[in-house]
Design a protein around this motif. Structure first.
Motif, PDB file in Angstrom:
ATOM      1  N   SER A 226      33.950 -20.532  34.709  1.00 17.09           N
ATOM      2  CA  SER A 226      35.371 -20.681  34.409  1.00 17.09           C
ATOM      3  C   SER A 226      35.584 -21.087  32.959  1.00 17.09           C
ATOM      4  CB  SER A 226      35.997 -21.721  35.350  1.00 17.09           C
ATOM      5  OG  SER A 226      35.993 -21.251  36.676  1.00 17.09           O
TER       6      SER A 226
ATOM      7  N   GLU B  88      37.474 -18.966  30.098  1.00 19.01           N
ATOM      8  CA  GLU B  88      38.584 -19.536  29.345  1.00 19.01           C
ATOM      9  C   GLU B  88      38.380 -19.376  27.844  1.00 19.01           C
ATOM     10  OE1 GLU B  88      41.144 -23.692  28.961  1.00 19.01           O
ATOM     11  OE2 GLU B  88      39.527 -23.507  30.431  1.00 19.01           O
TER      12      GLU B  88
ATOM     13  N   VAL C  86      40.370 -11.379  34.472  1.00 19.19           N
ATOM     14  CA  VAL C  86      39.844 -11.740  35.784  1.00 19.19           C
ATOM     15  C   VAL C  86      38.346 -11.483  35.799  1.00 19.19           C
ATOM     16  CG1 VAL C  86      40.299  -9.439  36.768  1.00 19.19           C
ATOM     17  CG2 VAL C  86      40.129 -11.422  38.289  1.00 19.19           C
ATOM     18  N   ASP C  87      37.593 -12.332  36.518  1.00 22.35           N
ATOM     19  CA  ASP C  87      36.157 -12.085  36.638  1.00 22.35           C
ATOM     20  C   ASP C  87      35.827 -11.624  38.060  1.00 22.35           C
ATOM     21  OD1 ASP C  87      36.106 -14.344  38.252  1.00 22.35           O
ATOM     22  OD2 ASP C  87      35.081 -15.611  36.788  1.00 22.35           O
TER      23      ASP C  87
ATOM     24  N   THR D 241      38.491 -15.283  39.590  1.00 20.15           N
ATOM     25  CA  THR D 241      39.162 -16.247  38.728  1.00 20.15           C
ATOM     26  C   THR D 241      40.053 -15.504  37.743  1.00 20.15           C
ATOM     27  OG1 THR D 241      37.258 -17.727  38.891  1.00 20.15           O
ATOM     28  CG2 THR D 241      38.822 -18.155  37.109  1.00 20.15           C
ATOM     29  N   ARG D 242      41.315 -15.923  37.647  1.00 18.76           N
ATOM     30  CA  ARG D 242      42.288 -15.206  36.822  1.00 18.76           C
ATOM     31  C   ARG D 242      42.895 -16.120  35.773  1.00 18.76           C
ATOM     32  NH1 ARG D 242      45.703 -11.557  41.258  1.00 18.76           N
ATOM     33  NH2 ARG D 242      43.947 -11.207  42.665  1.00 18.76           N
TER      34      ARG D 242
ATOM     35  N   HIS E  96      40.193  -6.382  40.315  1.00 19.03           N
ATOM     36  CA  HIS E  96      39.220  -7.155  41.087  1.00 19.03           C
ATOM     37  C   HIS E  96      38.785  -6.403  42.335  1.00 19.03           C
ATOM     38  CE1 HIS E  96      38.011 -10.451  43.945  1.00 19.03           C
ATOM     39  NE2 HIS E  96      37.208 -10.654  42.916  1.00 19.03           N
TER      40      HIS E  96
ATOM     41  N   ARG F 149      33.969  -8.374  34.644  1.00 19.77           N
ATOM     42  CA  ARG F 149      35.289  -8.856  34.190  1.00 19.77           C
ATOM     43  C   ARG F 149      36.200  -7.670  33.892  1.00 19.77           C
ATOM     44  NH1 ARG F 149      31.748 -11.001  30.131  1.00 19.77           N
ATOM     45  NH2 ARG F 149      31.490  -9.536  28.407  1.00 19.77           N
TER      46      ARG F 149
END
Length: 341
Positions: free
Chosen positions: A7, A11, A38-39, A43-44, A244, A308
């Motif tokens: 994360s 970021e 997004v990964d 996680t967005r 995703h 990603r």
């Protein structure tokens, strides 16, 4: 990568990619933008900057602003459905379009248009012209559709990216389902129009004589009242969800996603673009990346190898397309900053 470290790393990529977006808005090259990342774990990250509209009034951009996705319609709406028809055995990708559209150039059995296949249209491997002002021939959608199907099209010597390919794929979808495209379910977070008060405005249209906001910008799609090459509106979060899902499908061996990654030419796969020198996704993404852009200032890129995907949504043609927004360079800068080690 995984856990908190993943994360944090995501970021960092997002923060440095957002910098040139904010600078472009500050410099007045684009009114506003939303950047999303997004990964593979889902996680967005999303952030908005600037204005959704500046003329005749100002409205702030928000992460939940709707965007006219323009040619992202080709890859988010049309391509997955055509590939689903193929998987279900309803079409053969290597069969000519006349297997579904028997009336295509029906007055000339030897016409080259009657030999064009679904796969060739998906990969823009046909000799159709790149663009055609179909809307100038009238605004009756049924008559325009007949015109497109019966016209003797100018044949180029080499294949080029052409909206005609996806307009015809859209016609095929309508025949298969027995209803107009605008009656299809676009999916959560997607639609064929949008609330003007929460939509990024596009152009001051010279033939509709108004600022377009919540209604499709693409001239031909507007005249056809829905088409396979443009017309989809969407939210940044929904686009990240779509990306995703493709990453997850790729991991699970989904045949349609595999075809989206399968090269059909130096620059194209089934529906999508793939990396080449100077492409929109930047120079640092993996060779397994696919992406696409939209004329209104939109874009989506998915790097399967690095797990990603990112979307850059702008209203760069508001209030006019006749302005150098620097969008091509901005897209590459964003892609390189996201992909940078």
């Amino acid at each position: 990568m995984g856990g908190a470290d993943a994360s944090d790393h995501l970021e960092e990529r997002f923060e440095r990619a957002f910098e040139p977006v904010a600078e472009a808005v500050e410099a007045g090259r684009i009114p506003g933008a939303v950047l999303g990342l997004v990964d593979a774990a889902g996680t967005r990250m999303l952030r908005a900057v600037g204005h959704a509209q500046t003329v005749p009034m100002k409205r702030a951009m928000a992460v939940d602003s709707w965007f006219d996705l323009a040619s992202l319609t080709k890859v988010i709406f049309t391509t997955p459905r055509i590939l689903a028809y193929a998987q279900a055995g309803r079409i053969d990708l290597d069969a000519p379009l006349i297997s579904v559209l028997p009336d295509l150039r029906q007055y000339d059995a030897g016409a080259w248009e009657r030999r064009v296949t679904f796969r060739e249209c998906l990969g823009h491997q046909t000799p159709f012209p790149s663009v055609e002002p179909i809307y100038t021939y009238g605004r009756d959608p049924e008559l325009l559709q007949a015109f497109i199907l019966q016209r003797e099209w100018r044949r180029l010597e080499k294949p080029v990216y052409s909206d005609i390919n996806f307009i015809l794929l859209g016609f095929a979808m309508e025949r298969l389902e027995g209803r107009r495209l605008r009656m299809f379910d676009a999916g959560p977070g997607f639609a064929f129009s949008a609330p003007p008060e929460n939509c990024a405005a596009t152009e001051d249209c010279t033939w509709r004589h108004r600022i377009l906001c919540g209604e499709v910008h693409d001239d031909n799609c507007s005249a056809l009242e829905g088409a396979g090459h443009a017309g989809l509106f969407g939210l940044a979060d929904a686009i990240l969800g779509f990306a995703h899902d493709l990453m997850r499908g790729d991991a699970e061996g989904d045949v349609a996603v595999s075809l989206m990654r399968t090269p059909l030419s130096e620059k194209r796969t089934h529906g999508w673009e793939r990396p080449y020198e100077g492409w929109s996704g930047g120079a640092l993404c993996s060779a397994g990346t696919i992406g696409h852009t939209g004329f209104t200032g939109t874009g989506l890129w998915i790097d399967f190898e690095h797990g990603r995907a990112w979307t850059l949504l702008t209203n760069r043609i508001h209030p006019t397309r006749h302005f150098d927004s620097g969008i091509a360079t901005l897209r590459q800068m964003v892609g390189d900053r996201i992909s940078q080690a």
